[in-house]
Scaffold this active site. Structure first.
Site, short mmCIF file in Angstrom:
data_model
loop_
_atom_site.label_atom_id
_atom_site.label_comp_id
_atom_site.label_asym_id
_atom_site.label_seq_id
_atom_site.Cartn_x
_atom_site.Cartn_y
_atom_site.Cartn_z
N HIS A 53 17.27 3.72 -10.01
CA HIS A 53 18.19 3.42 -8.91
C HIS A 53 19.55 3.03 -9.51
O HIS A 53 19.62 2.21 -10.44
CB HIS A 53 17.70 2.21 -8.10
CG HIS A 53 16.50 2.48 -7.25
ND1 HIS A 53 15.86 3.70 -7.17
CD2 HIS A 53 15.82 1.65 -6.41
CE1 HIS A 53 14.85 3.61 -6.31
NE2 HIS A 53 14.80 2.38 -5.85
N CYS A 55 13.11 -3.36 -5.13
CA CYS A 55 13.65 -2.89 -6.41
C CYS A 55 15.17 -3.01 -6.50
O CYS A 55 15.71 -3.35 -7.55
CB CYS A 55 13.22 -1.45 -6.67
SG CYS A 55 13.10 -0.44 -5.19
N1 LIG Z 1 8.15 2.64 -5.74
C1 LIG Z 1 8.99 1.67 -6.02
O1 LIG Z 1 10.00 1.86 -6.71
C2 LIG Z 1 8.72 0.28 -5.52
C3 LIG Z 1 9.54 -0.74 -5.97
C4 LIG Z 1 9.32 -2.04 -5.50
C5 LIG Z 1 8.29 -2.28 -4.61
N2 LIG Z 1 7.52 -1.25 -4.19
C6 LIG Z 1 6.44 -1.57 -3.25
O2 LIG Z 1 5.20 -1.43 -3.93
C7 LIG Z 1 4.18 -0.98 -3.03
C8 LIG Z 1 3.55 0.29 -3.58
O3 LIG Z 1 4.54 1.27 -3.74
P1 LIG Z 1 4.28 2.67 -4.43
O4 LIG Z 1 5.63 3.25 -4.59
O5 LIG Z 1 3.41 2.52 -5.63
O6 LIG Z 1 3.47 3.46 -3.27
P2 LIG Z 1 2.46 4.70 -3.41
O7 LIG Z 1 2.82 5.54 -4.57
O8 LIG Z 1 2.43 5.32 -2.07
O9 LIG Z 1 1.04 4.01 -3.71
C9 LIG Z 1 0.36 3.28 -2.72
C10 LIG Z 1 -0.95 2.76 -3.28
O10 LIG Z 1 -1.54 1.94 -2.28
C11 LIG Z 1 -2.89 2.36 -2.09
N3 LIG Z 1 -3.29 2.07 -0.71
C12 LIG Z 1 -2.74 2.53 0.43
N4 LIG Z 1 -3.38 2.02 1.51
C13 LIG Z 1 -4.35 1.20 1.02
C14 LIG Z 1 -5.36 0.40 1.61
N5 LIG Z 1 -5.48 0.29 2.94
N6 LIG Z 1 -6.18 -0.29 0.80
C15 LIG Z 1 -6.06 -0.23 -0.54
N7 LIG Z 1 -5.14 0.53 -1.15
C16 LIG Z 1 -4.29 1.24 -0.39
C17 LIG Z 1 -2.87 3.83 -2.40
O11 LIG Z 1 -4.20 4.23 -2.68
P3 LIG Z 1 -4.80 5.68 -2.31
O12 LIG Z 1 -4.58 6.53 -3.51
O13 LIG Z 1 -6.25 5.39 -2.10
O14 LIG Z 1 -4.09 6.17 -1.09
C18 LIG Z 1 -1.96 3.84 -3.61
O15 LIG Z 1 -2.69 3.44 -4.75
C19 LIG Z 1 4.88 -0.79 -1.68
O16 LIG Z 1 4.70 -1.93 -0.89
C20 LIG Z 1 6.34 -0.64 -2.05
O17 LIG Z 1 7.22 -1.04 -1.03
C21 LIG Z 1 7.69 0.01 -4.62
#
Ligand SMILES: NC(=O)c1ccc[n+]([C@@H]2O[C@H](COP(=O)([O-])OP(=O)(O)OC[C@H]3O[C@@H](n4cnc5c(N)ncnc54)[C@H](OP(=O)(O)O)[C@@H]3O)[C@@H](O)[C@H]2O)c1
Length: 315
Positions: A225, A130
């Site tokens: 951010h 991000c």
């Molecule tokens: N947040 C940001 O601002 C941002 C920005 C850029 C990139 N990202 C990237 O985007 C990705 C997701 O981020 P997030 O912030 O949305 O994280 P998050 O809120 O922790 O959500 C994670 C998601 O992944 C699922 N998950 C976890 N383990 C899994 C598995 N083994 N199989 C299938 N689904 C699984 C979770 O499902 P359950 O509900 O079943 O646990 C949940 O839906 C990360 O790689 C992060 O680095 C995030």
């Protein structure tokens, strides 16, 4: 008009980025969308437009079944490494938001509006970090005009950058007591966020030697951010000229002193306080963006729209 009947999946649909991805796909008229997450949330429901979707477990078999054209992955790095190849095997083009593939040779790392010319019928397209995303949106047009000599920045990153767990941590204790630390890089010298920001920005801008130093911290803000950035250019560039360039830049909007609150829920990267760096030769800028939208979900959806427009998805 893109074919919005294509069969799409959001993997990580219950998370912070997945939730926004579903919202954006519904707003844009995507109709055939499925929601996947881990076994923990299989069977639960998530919102999609006016309706609900039942969450399916993201098993290798389900993803490889051959009934998906496009898959938006927003799961952690390990889960992406494990599951993305199965979706590809099943014939889907994957837009992955983790850091699993961002620096892999041959996999494009794309900021829509900045370097989308690198899209070329790929099986996997990586969505940048991000912080790199908002920075690249501003550096690219300035670099095109005057060349980039060096970049220094300090980031003030919101809790939602660490996903639902980060949001929960911020909500569970008074802001002043929130643990908002970042992960260390393996060398223990920089946060991994700082290293990623440098490496990804270089790849996006195709400037592998660009001198870039970042100090990244998390702050007790829910969404948005902020970055204080100092840029030195190869050719002279006044603050006024930089402002004019950025006024016309894709996905960028000028603002006086944008706050995370101004950026939250907005599509554009907001830039303000463009002024001369009184300690050097360059410019100082203040950049703020919604990390869940252009910083993650929105960029992924824009990549999908570009793939559709350019007919880069399997027929
Ligand atoms: N947040 C940001 O601002 C941002 C920005 C850029 C990139 N990202 C990237 O985007 C990705 C997701 O981020 P997030 O912030 O949305 O994280 P998050 O809120 O922790 O959500 C994670 C998601 O992944 C699922 N998950 C976890 N383990 C899994 C598995 N083994 N199989 C299938 N689904 C699984 C979770 O499902 P359950 O509900 O079943 O646990 C949940 O839906 C990360 O790689 C992060 O680095 C995030």
């Amino acid at each position: 008009m893109p074919d919005l009947d294509l069969r799409a999946a959001v993997v990580g649909a219950t998370g912070a980025v997945g939730t926004v991805t579903l919202e954006l796909l519904a707003e844009r008229g995507f109709r055939d969308v499925r929601a996947f997450a881990s076994a923990r949330s299989a069977g639960s429901q998530v919102g999609f437009g006016d309706g609900r979707l039942t969450v399916e477990e993201a098993t290798p078999e389900a993803l490889a079944a051959g009934d998906l054209d496009l898959a938006f992955f927003s799961v952690g790095t390990a889960a992406s490494r494990e599951l993305v190849p199965h979706a590809v095997r099943g014939g889907a083009v994957v837009v992955d938001k983790s850091d699993a593939y961002r620096l892999t040779d041959g996999i494009p790392l794309v900021v829509a509006g900045v370097n989308d010319q690198v899209l070329n019928g790929d099986e996997i397209v990586a969505n940048p970090n991000c912080s790199a995303m908002q920075l690249a949106c501003v550096l690219k047009p300035l670099g095109d005009e005057a060349g980039l000599a060096s970049v220094r920045l300090a980031t003030y990153q919101s809790a939602s950058g660490a996903g639902d767990a980060g949001i929960e941590r911020l909500r569970s204790v008074p802001a002043a007591e929130a643990d908002l630390s970042m992960d260390w890089d393996l060398d223990g010298d920089e946060f991994s966020e700082e290293w990623k920001l440098r490496a990804e920005t270089r790849k996006i801008l195709d400037l592998p030697e660009l001198p870039l130093h970042a100090t990244c911290v998390r702050v007790p803000v829910l969404v948005g951010h902020a970055q204080a950035v100092w840029v030195e250019t190869q050719e002279p560039l006044s603050p006024e000229a930089a402002g004019e360039i950025l006024r016309g830049a894709p996905h960028v909007e000028l603002a006086d002193l944008p706050t995370p609150g101004d950026a939250a829920g907005r599509d554009h990267v907001l830039v303000g306080r463009i002024r001369r760096d009184t300690a050097g030769d360059g410019l100082a800028l203040w950049i703020v963006n919604d990390n869940l939208r252009k910083g993650a979900a929105l960029n992924a959806v824009q990549i999908a729209e570009l793939l559709l427009e350019r007919r880069l998805l399997p027929a």
